[in-house]
Enzyme design. Sequence first.
Site, PDB file in Angstrom:
ATOM      1  N   LYS A 253      -7.242  -3.578  -5.867  1.00 30.23           N
ATOM      2  CA  LYS A 253      -6.481  -4.255  -6.928  1.00 30.23           C
ATOM      3  C   LYS A 253      -6.873  -3.737  -8.306  1.00 30.23           C
ATOM      4  O   LYS A 253      -8.062  -3.497  -8.560  1.00 30.23           O
ATOM      5  CB  LYS A 253      -6.811  -5.757  -6.942  1.00 30.23           C
TER       6      LYS A 253
ATOM      7  N   LYS B 185      -2.295  -3.504  -4.989  1.00 25.88           N
ATOM      8  CA  LYS B 185      -1.952  -4.818  -5.537  1.00 25.88           C
ATOM      9  C   LYS B 185      -2.272  -4.884  -7.018  1.00 25.88           C
ATOM     10  O   LYS B 185      -3.389  -4.515  -7.379  1.00 25.88           O
ATOM     11  CB  LYS B 185      -2.778  -5.848  -4.750  1.00 25.88           C
TER      12      LYS B 185
END
Length: 331
Positions: free
Chosen positions: A197, A253
């Site tokens: 992420k 993400k």
Amino acid sequence: MSRRSSEMHLTTRIKNSKQMIRLVRPQELTASDLIYPIFIREDGKKFEIPSMKGQYYLSLADAVKVCRQTVGLGIPAVMIFGVLKKKDADGSAALRKNGFHSKIFRRLKKEFGDDLVLISNVCLCDYTAEEFCVYSEKGRVLNEKTAEMLGKIGLVHAEAGADVIAPAAMCDGQVRQIRCALDKEGFDDISVMTYVKTDSCLFEPFFEAMTLSKTPRSGVDSSKFRTDVINEKMFMQKVDLDISEGADFVIVKPALTNLDHILRVKQKYPTIPIAAYQVSGEYALIKLLGEHAHVDENRLVMETLNSIKRAGADMILTYYALEAAKHISKQ
Ligand SMILES: [Zn+2]
């Protein structure tokens, strides 16, 4: 009689026919590309998630119904988020063999068997009172302690029926610890799907959804365990590390702000399946545009999901999974 010379090009000729447009598409999003993330509450209350309008907390019984609908639409997998009634300092509930997460996996595996892939989100914030993804001490991330705990939690979930373990804490060694814990106990057929992420503000509606305490989080700065949004090398270093530790899948993400990362991972690791997560903030953004800016919500959903697929994602986690699958089936 000869025709007049024309400036018309191939793309214009193709665009004359809707079916021709479909025929020449190199790829098309299908329901089998989708993963539906669901929130299941231990207290059994069902209500709309305030920060994610249109998405609901589910009881375990409701989750069974939603999963049945998911399978019926041809979606192969769900990502499970369990929302506990109570969390404590160490997150001890995580290791209870009869804890809420284990109950979820046992029930869903019993109901759906191989018809539905159960992906387990494994993170400390689901269990600890301070609701951080990592253990910390005086603002310092305790990397080893976190990775070891994630390994133990992954094993508990696998024992209960999870098919895929998805560590979300972003700490070094999390994939290795989970892989070792699984292999040691004979769960070598369980996959590890690691999250990578960037330090995005698009996660905020999700945190709102998963946080029990009303006070704002304090303690470790999230930039200490997520990657710098501006630095593509840092992102790839984390991908390299997790793949070297044995990750079977990589989740990029958020998706919208990381389309280049999806492509970069795809190009560097063409044989590793890549997932992209259209996160809560992306979901909220589309909803808002649909409600307040005269944008066709459905079209924007399909446009964004197709752009994520085009960037190289093999699968997409999205809160719009059910709507998208319904739309695809009507095409
Ligand atoms: Zn977390």
